[in-house]
Design an enzyme around this catalytic site. Sequence first.
Site, PDB file in Angstrom:
ATOM      1  N   THR A 179      -6.229   2.213  -7.347  1.00  0.00           N
ATOM      2  CA  THR A 179      -6.963   1.389  -6.944  1.00  0.00           C
ATOM      3  C   THR A 179      -8.099   2.211  -7.353  1.00  0.00           C
ATOM      4  O   THR A 179      -8.045   3.216  -7.049  1.00  0.00           O
ATOM      5  CB  THR A 179      -6.981   1.381  -5.255  1.00  0.00           C
ATOM      6  OG1 THR A 179      -5.991   0.701  -4.986  1.00  0.00           O
ATOM      7  CG2 THR A 179      -8.006   1.329  -4.252  1.00  0.00           C
TER       8      THR A 179
ATOM      9  N   ASP B   8      -9.764 -10.373  -5.385  1.00  0.00           N
ATOM     10  CA  ASP B   8      -9.344 -10.870  -3.930  1.00  0.00           C
ATOM     11  C   ASP B   8     -11.475 -10.414  -3.518  1.00  0.00           C
ATOM     12  O   ASP B   8     -11.653 -10.464  -3.894  1.00  0.00           O
ATOM     13  CB  ASP B   8      -8.993  -9.676  -3.474  1.00  0.00           C
ATOM     14  CG  ASP B   8      -9.037  -8.317  -3.048  1.00  0.00           C
ATOM     15  OD1 ASP B   8      -9.737  -8.021  -3.187  1.00  0.00           O
ATOM     16  OD2 ASP B   8      -8.289  -7.882  -3.144  1.00  0.00           O
TER      17      ASP B   8
ATOM     18  N   ILE C 140     -10.810 -14.537   0.753  1.00  0.00           N
ATOM     19  CA  ILE C 140     -10.276 -16.095   0.433  1.00  0.00           C
ATOM     20  C   ILE C 140     -10.069 -15.924   2.090  1.00  0.00           C
ATOM     21  O   ILE C 140      -9.277 -15.131   2.223  1.00  0.00           O
ATOM     22  CB  ILE C 140      -9.115 -15.961  -0.894  1.00  0.00           C
ATOM     23  CG1 ILE C 140      -9.836 -15.462  -1.914  1.00  0.00           C
ATOM     24  CG2 ILE C 140      -8.502 -17.245  -0.824  1.00  0.00           C
ATOM     25  CD1 ILE C 140     -10.126 -16.312  -3.242  1.00  0.00           C
TER      26      ILE C 140
ATOM     27  N   HIS D   3     -13.041  -4.801  -2.553  1.00  0.00           N
ATOM     28  CA  HIS D   3     -12.030  -3.438  -1.259  1.00  0.00           C
ATOM     29  C   HIS D   3     -12.362  -4.361   0.184  1.00  0.00           C
ATOM     30  O   HIS D   3     -12.509  -3.708   1.005  1.00  0.00           O
ATOM     31  CB  HIS D   3     -12.329  -2.397  -1.428  1.00  0.00           C
ATOM     32  CG  HIS D   3     -11.472  -1.612  -0.826  1.00  0.00           C
ATOM     33  ND1 HIS D   3     -10.452  -0.712  -2.148  1.00  0.00           N
ATOM     34  CD2 HIS D   3     -10.711  -0.956   0.064  1.00  0.00           C
ATOM     35  CE1 HIS D   3      -9.968   0.347  -1.074  1.00  0.00           C
ATOM     36  NE2 HIS D   3      -9.682  -0.193   0.037  1.00  0.00           N
TER      37      HIS D   3
ATOM     38  N   TYR E  45      -3.290   5.565  -4.810  1.00  0.00           N
ATOM     39  CA  TYR E  45      -4.251   5.981  -4.703  1.00  0.00           C
ATOM     40  C   TYR E  45      -3.417   7.809  -4.792  1.00  0.00           C
ATOM     41  O   TYR E  45      -2.133   8.064  -4.666  1.00  0.00           O
ATOM     42  CB  TYR E  45      -4.333   6.111  -3.369  1.00  0.00           C
ATOM     43  CG  TYR E  45      -5.510   5.242  -2.410  1.00  0.00           C
ATOM     44  CD1 TYR E  45      -5.977   5.280  -3.331  1.00  0.00           C
ATOM     45  CD2 TYR E  45      -5.173   4.766  -1.720  1.00  0.00           C
ATOM     46  CE1 TYR E  45      -7.022   4.309  -2.529  1.00  0.00           C
ATOM     47  CE2 TYR E  45      -5.307   3.914  -0.819  1.00  0.00           C
ATOM     48  CZ  TYR E  45      -6.943   3.590  -1.566  1.00  0.00           C
ATOM     49  OH  TYR E  45      -7.277   2.803  -0.963  1.00  0.00           O
TER      50      TYR E  45
ATOM     51  N   LYS F 246      -7.066  -2.191  -9.924  1.00  0.00           N
ATOM     52  CA  LYS F 246      -7.629  -2.410  -9.020  1.00  0.00           C
ATOM     53  C   LYS F 246      -9.057  -2.132  -8.322  1.00  0.00           C
ATOM     54  O   LYS F 246      -9.186  -1.440  -7.726  1.00  0.00           O
ATOM     55  CB  LYS F 246      -6.523  -2.217  -7.276  1.00  0.00           C
ATOM     56  CG  LYS F 246      -7.766  -3.083  -5.705  1.00  0.00           C
ATOM     57  CD  LYS F 246      -6.522  -3.466  -5.461  1.00  0.00           C
ATOM     58  CE  LYS F 246      -6.599  -4.187  -4.150  1.00  0.00           C
ATOM     59  NZ  LYS F 246      -7.421  -2.781  -3.451  1.00  0.00           N
TER      60      LYS F 246
ATOM     61  N   SER G 190       1.137  -1.408   0.496  1.00  0.00           N
ATOM     62  CA  SER G 190      -0.270  -0.114   0.068  1.00  0.00           C
ATOM     63  C   SER G 190       0.781   1.319  -0.364  1.00  0.00           C
ATOM     64  O   SER G 190       2.028   1.335   0.659  1.00  0.00           O
ATOM     65  CB  SER G 190      -0.880   0.134   0.768  1.00  0.00           C
ATOM     66  OG  SER G 190      -1.793   0.998   1.351  1.00  0.00           O
TER      67      SER G 190
END
Length: 383
Positions: A160, A300, A303, A262, A134, A238, A106
């Site tokens: 993102t 994602d 999971i 997210h 971002y 993403k 991140s």
Amino acid sequence: MNFASLDDIEALALSRMDRNTRHYYESGAIDEKTMAANRADFDRFLLRPRVLRNVSNIDLSTTVLSCRVAWPVAFAPSAMHGLAHPDAELGSAAAAKNTNTLMTLSSYSTTTLEDVIAAPSKNIRETPFWLQLYVHTDRTISETLLKRAEAAGYKALALTVDAPVLGRRLNDLRFKFAMPKHLKLKNFAPEQGVMTASERNANPDASRSQKGSKADAALTWRDIAWLRGVTTMKIVLKGIMTPEDAILACEYGVDGIIVSNHGGRQLDSSPSSISVLEEIVAVVDSFPGNGKAKPEVYMDGGIRRGTDVVKALALGAKVVFIGRPVLYGLAVGGSAGVEAVVSVLTEEIKVAMALCGVTNIEQLRREKCVVKRKFKGLENFKL
Ligand SMILES: Cc1cc2nc3c(=O)[nH]c(=O)nc-3n(C[C@H](O)[C@H](O)[C@H](O)COP(=O)(O)O)c2cc1C
Ligand SMILES: CC(C)CC(=O)C(=O)O
């Protein structure tokens, strides 16, 4: 460290965290319906046991954007690992390297991106690192960050796209979490005015738009061209959740898309990632590439089991990402705790693949017959 399941790691981690960290990590947006669906909807798909197929050797290795990795699971970006453990992102990066797992950092990390990619490890194989982004309202700040990432050896940026404004996470709002004083968002200088999610949540003006965070809510598809012009890194989007946006991603020529909501932290009442994966893979597959490479499709959200990974791959994901499990692993034992997460999930994937009669990832992705829909349509599905 020895654990039977990711649930056991999560329970231990949550029992050790202070209340505010626990809320920040655990929370989804509003009623957390999407977050719950991310888990529950894996039950909409069943696995088909196949027998007598020589499964004495299972190979989990695969590639992501042409980089070889040991298994089809990657670390999703999550902000501020320093809340989980004093080793912060150095712990998760060491685990990524030791297990040859792709890690996405991140940009809101509590360790600099240069230190993260240089994290000491006992592994000499090269492990790919991506940087999540971002975009800052002052574009020069993002450009500098991308140049630093490129110079440090990051292979791709994960932009993102599902957070032009921040989802409302009720416990963050109620308890007004503040980042402990000893932690800093290390990729930015204080005068660049980047705020944490919690600081923004505590500030009503900022929570309406991402102005307070200096993340640019005015970003559009046209900005992909700007990104291409300022970095040679591959570009992954993403937070793609609809076929329409997947087609746009193909048209704009990105290298990968992550089907993601997210972790249920943004738009509550949006569908689970696993439920939209197949249709997104289908539109990307049928997009006329005219000789150009199409984006790889990843996913994602929710999971937690080897069987989840097997289902997602059989439905067309190239690899899947895990978010919270990495944070929980880090909280229970630094890099050893994250490696325990990898080890539990690896064993579960191997067992599930063997019992489905497949021995490598390509076979699993090709044989869509590994999964079977349990319910014909949403109308038959009771949450
Ligand atoms: C505490 C936390 C922080 C996160 N921070 C970021 C972030 O900085 N950037 C980003 O793109 N996604 C962020 N995410 C979302 C994850 O990348 C990922 O999409 C999500 O956690 C996947 O769901 P899972 O936690 O069920 O595996 C964060 C998620 C959590 C739980
Ligand atoms: C600092 C935040 C915006 C990080 C994030 O994406 C999240 O908390 O979900």
